[in-house]
Design a protein around this motif. Sequence first.
Motif, PDB file in Angstrom:
ATOM      1  N   ASN A  30       0.798  -1.226   0.000  1.00 42.51           N
ATOM      2  CA  ASN A  30       0.000   0.000   0.000  1.00 42.51           C
ATOM      3  C   ASN A  30       0.835   1.283   0.000  1.00 42.51           C
ATOM      4  OD1 ASN A  30       1.015  -0.107   2.592  1.00 42.51           O
ATOM      5  ND2 ASN A  30      -0.905   0.446   3.589  1.00 42.51           N
ATOM      6  N   THR A  31       2.156   1.141   0.003  1.00 48.05           N
ATOM      7  CA  THR A  31       3.018   2.318  -0.013  1.00 48.05           C
ATOM      8  C   THR A  31       3.934   2.236  -1.235  1.00 48.05           C
ATOM      9  OG1 THR A  31       2.979   2.324   2.406  1.00 48.05           O
ATOM     10  CG2 THR A  31       4.583   3.759   1.350  1.00 48.05           C
ATOM     11  N   VAL A  32       3.935   3.292  -2.022  1.00 49.66           N
ATOM     12  CA  VAL A  32       4.690   3.303  -3.283  1.00 49.66           C
ATOM     13  C   VAL A  32       5.576   4.535  -3.323  1.00 49.66           C
ATOM     14  CG1 VAL A  32       4.528   3.356  -5.803  1.00 49.66           C
ATOM     15  CG2 VAL A  32       2.871   2.029  -4.470  1.00 49.66           C
ATOM     16  N   PHE A  33       6.812   4.331  -3.766  1.00 49.59           N
ATOM     17  CA  PHE A  33       7.826   5.382  -3.766  1.00 49.59           C
ATOM     18  C   PHE A  33       8.363   5.602  -5.173  1.00 49.59           C
ATOM     19  CE2 PHE A  33       8.453   4.922   0.858  1.00 49.59           C
ATOM     20  CZ  PHE A  33       8.024   3.631   1.049  1.00 49.59           C
ATOM     21  N   TRP A  34       8.787   6.839  -5.445  1.00 52.71           N
ATOM     22  CA  TRP A  34       9.567   7.164  -6.635  1.00 52.71           C
ATOM     23  C   TRP A  34      10.900   7.748  -6.179  1.00 52.71           C
ATOM     24  CZ3 TRP A  34       8.805   5.494 -11.353  1.00 52.71           C
ATOM     25  CH2 TRP A  34       7.504   5.204 -11.800  1.00 52.71           C
ATOM     26  N   TYR A  35      11.992   7.196  -6.718  1.00 56.25           N
ATOM     27  CA  TYR A  35      13.341   7.669  -6.450  1.00 56.25           C
ATOM     28  C   TYR A  35      14.030   8.008  -7.774  1.00 56.25           C
ATOM     29  CZ  TYR A  35      13.221   5.588  -1.728  1.00 56.25           C
ATOM     30  OH  TYR A  35      12.922   5.262  -0.429  1.00 56.25           O
ATOM     31  N   ARG A  36      15.061   8.832  -7.647  1.00 57.89           N
ATOM     32  CA  ARG A  36      15.923   9.148  -8.782  1.00 57.89           C
ATOM     33  C   ARG A  36      17.365   8.920  -8.351  1.00 57.89           C
ATOM     34  NH1 ARG A  36      15.512  15.137 -11.138  1.00 57.89           N
ATOM     35  NH2 ARG A  36      16.159  15.649  -9.021  1.00 57.89           N
ATOM     36  N   GLN A  37      18.158   8.292  -9.238  1.00 55.32           N
ATOM     37  CA  GLN A  37      19.561   8.038  -8.901  1.00 55.32           C
ATOM     38  C   GLN A  37      20.470   8.582  -9.986  1.00 55.32           C
ATOM     39  OE1 GLN A  37      20.887   3.867  -8.472  1.00 55.32           O
ATOM     40  NE2 GLN A  37      22.072   4.517  -6.684  1.00 55.32           N
ATOM     41  N   THR A  38      21.415   9.414  -9.591  1.00 63.74           N
ATOM     42  CA  THR A  38      22.440   9.934 -10.488  1.00 63.74           C
ATOM     43  C   THR A  38      23.795   9.774  -9.820  1.00 63.74           C
ATOM     44  OG1 THR A  38      22.341  12.169  -9.572  1.00 63.74           O
ATOM     45  CG2 THR A  38      20.882  11.707 -11.432  1.00 63.74           C
ATOM     46  N   MET A  39      24.838   9.854 -10.605  1.00 62.37           N
ATOM     47  CA  MET A  39      26.190   9.750 -10.039  1.00 62.37           C
ATOM     48  C   MET A  39      26.454  10.915  -9.094  1.00 62.37           C
ATOM     49  SD  MET A  39      27.769   7.051 -10.977  1.00 62.37           S
ATOM     50  CE  MET A  39      29.481   7.482 -10.656  1.00 62.37           C
ATOM     51  N   MET A  40      25.990  12.091  -9.466  1.00 64.66           N
ATOM     52  CA  MET A  40      26.297  13.288  -8.676  1.00 64.66           C
ATOM     53  C   MET A  40      25.498  13.359  -7.383  1.00 64.66           C
ATOM     54  SD  MET A  40      28.699  14.916 -10.109  1.00 64.66           S
ATOM     55  CE  MET A  40      28.585  16.443  -9.193  1.00 64.66           C
ATOM     56  N   GLN A  41      24.218  13.058  -7.455  1.00 62.32           N
ATOM     57  CA  GLN A  41      23.326  13.249  -6.303  1.00 62.32           C
ATOM     58  C   GLN A  41      23.014  11.962  -5.551  1.00 62.32           C
ATOM     59  OE1 GLN A  41      22.510  16.229  -5.230  1.00 62.32           O
ATOM     60  NE2 GLN A  41      23.566  17.201  -6.947  1.00 62.32           N
ATOM     61  N   GLY A  42      23.351  10.842  -6.139  1.00 60.59           N
ATOM     62  CA  GLY A  42      23.021   9.577  -5.490  1.00 60.59           C
ATOM     63  C   GLY A  42      21.545   9.251  -5.621  1.00 60.59           C
ATOM     64  N   LEU A  43      21.030   8.535  -4.643  1.00 59.34           N
ATOM     65  CA  LEU A  43      19.638   8.086  -4.654  1.00 59.34           C
ATOM     66  C   LEU A  43      18.799   9.062  -3.836  1.00 59.34           C
ATOM     67  CD1 LEU A  43      17.835   5.724  -5.613  1.00 59.34           C
ATOM     68  CD2 LEU A  43      18.369   4.573  -3.465  1.00 59.34           C
ATOM     69  N   GLU A  44      17.795   9.648  -4.480  1.00 57.77           N
ATOM     70  CA  GLU A  44      16.970  10.664  -3.823  1.00 57.77           C
ATOM     71  C   GLU A  44      15.498  10.274  -3.895  1.00 57.77           C
ATOM     72  OE1 GLU A  44      18.670  14.894  -5.049  1.00 57.77           O
ATOM     73  OE2 GLU A  44      18.342  13.628  -6.813  1.00 57.77           O
ATOM     74  N   LEU A  45      14.810  10.472  -2.791  1.00 59.10           N
ATOM     75  CA  LEU A  45      13.370  10.231  -2.768  1.00 59.10           C
ATOM     76  C   LEU A  45      12.657  11.418  -3.407  1.00 59.10           C
ATOM     77  CD1 LEU A  45      10.928   8.563  -1.726  1.00 59.10           C
ATOM     78  CD2 LEU A  45      11.085   9.903   0.391  1.00 59.10           C
ATOM     79  N   LEU A  46      11.833  11.121  -4.401  1.00 54.91           N
ATOM     80  CA  LEU A  46      11.077  12.179  -5.070  1.00 54.91           C
ATOM     81  C   LEU A  46       9.689  12.345  -4.440  1.00 54.91           C
ATOM     82  CD1 LEU A  46      11.870  11.355  -8.812  1.00 54.91           C
ATOM     83  CD2 LEU A  46      12.911  13.121  -7.379  1.00 54.91           C
ATOM     84  N   ALA A  47       8.997  11.230  -4.273  1.00 58.76           N
ATOM     85  CA  ALA A  47       7.624  11.281  -3.758  1.00 58.76           C
ATOM     86  C   ALA A  47       7.215   9.900  -3.282  1.00 58.76           C
ATOM     87  CB  ALA A  47       6.671  11.741  -4.862  1.00 58.76           C
ATOM     88  N   TYR A  48       6.187   9.863  -2.402  1.00 56.45           N
ATOM     89  CA  TYR A  48       5.627   8.565  -2.065  1.00 56.45           C
ATOM     90  C   TYR A  48       4.165   8.657  -1.682  1.00 56.45           C
ATOM     91  CZ  TYR A  48       6.670   9.126   3.044  1.00 56.45           C
ATOM     92  OH  TYR A  48       6.748   9.538   4.357  1.00 56.45           O
ATOM     93  N   PHE A  49       3.481   7.555  -1.851  1.00 65.52           N
ATOM     94  CA  PHE A  49       2.042   7.441  -1.684  1.00 65.52           C
ATOM     95  C   PHE A  49       1.723   6.350  -0.678  1.00 65.52           C
ATOM     96  CE2 PHE A  49       0.608   9.712  -5.548  1.00 65.52           C
ATOM     97  CZ  PHE A  49       1.806   9.812  -6.230  1.00 65.52           C
ATOM     98  N   ARG A  50       0.632   6.542   0.017  1.00 72.14           N
ATOM     99  CA  ARG A  50       0.093   5.460   0.836  1.00 72.14           C
ATOM    100  C   ARG A  50      -1.377   5.338   0.514  1.00 72.14           C
ATOM    101  NH1 ARG A  50       2.124   5.860   6.139  1.00 72.14           N
ATOM    102  NH2 ARG A  50       3.817   4.648   5.242  1.00 72.14           N
ATOM    103  N   ASN A  51      -1.797   4.103   0.218  1.00 68.47           N
ATOM    104  CA  ASN A  51      -3.190   3.863  -0.181  1.00 68.47           C
ATOM    105  C   ASN A  51      -3.612   4.836  -1.284  1.00 68.47           C
ATOM    106  OD1 ASN A  51      -3.471   1.783   1.752  1.00 68.47           O
ATOM    107  ND2 ASN A  51      -3.900   3.312   3.339  1.00 68.47           N
ATOM    108  N   ARG A  52      -2.697   5.055  -2.219  1.00 64.82           N
ATOM    109  CA  ARG A  52      -2.875   5.879  -3.424  1.00 64.82           C
ATOM    110  C   ARG A  52      -2.868   7.377  -3.159  1.00 64.82           C
ATOM    111  NH1 ARG A  52      -8.129   4.265  -6.224  1.00 64.82           N
ATOM    112  NH2 ARG A  52      -7.354   5.826  -7.729  1.00 64.82           N
TER     113      ARG A  52
END
Lengths: 112, 112
Positions: A30-52
Motif C-alpha cells: 500500500n506504499t509506493v515510492f519514486w526515487y531518482r539516482q544519479t552519479m552526482m546526487q546519489g539516490l533521492e526520494l522524489l515522492a511517495y504514496f500510501r493507499n494511493r
Amino acid sequence: DARVTQTPRHKVTEMGQEVTMRCQPILGHNTVFWYRQTMMQGLELLAYFRNRAPLDDSGMPKDRFSAEMPDATLATLKIQPSEPRDSAVYFCASASSYPEQYFGPGTRLTVT
Amino acid sequence: SQKIEQNSEALNIQEGKTATLTCNYTNYSPAYLQWYRQDPGRGPVFLLLIRENEKEKRKERLKVTFDTTLKQSLFHITASQPADSATYLCALDERGDYKLSFGAGTTVTVRA
C-alpha cells in the motif's frame, strides 16, 4: 516471485518532450515510492504514496514533475517538459510494512 | 540539512576477510538507520535496519553497529565471498516514516 515492475526500462528522448514512466507495485503493497539516482546526487526520494494518496512530494521539482496513482496497481511519474538534467535512473519501490522497501529494476532516462 | 558520508573509496578485499564499511552523518540522529545492497543495473535491496536505541544488529554474516555519540554506523561483512561484491548504501530515516536519505554508497569487491 512477486516483484515491482517498471516500464519502459530505457527511454531516450529529446529535450522538451513529455516522458511518462510507469510502475506496478507488488500486489497488496500500500506504499509506493519514486526515487531518482544519479552519479552526482546519489539516490533521492522524489515522492511517495500510501493507499494511493500522496504523502510527500517535497523531493520532486514541482514545475515539471508530477506523480500519480490512478489505481492500486499503477503508479506514474511524468516529466513535462523534460530537460537534459533529468537524465537519471528512476526507481519505483513498494512496501507493505515498515521498513522493507522492494525496488523495481529502474527506468534509465536519457534526455538529449 | 543532513549530510551522509560513506567510505570515500571502493573497498577491495580478499575472500574470507571481513569488510568494514562506515556511514557517518552530521546532524540529527535518525530514529532508524538502514543498509541496502545494490548490484549494477538493479534496484537496491534492503538488508538490515538498526534503531537508535540499539547498539548492534546481526543477520547471518552481516553485522551493523550504531553509535549515536559518534554519529556513525559500521557495516561488517564477515567471511566475505565474491558474491558479496556490490555497492552498499546506508540510509537514514529520521522519524520512521519511510522518508529515507541515502549515502552515496561504497563499492565492495571481494577477490577469490
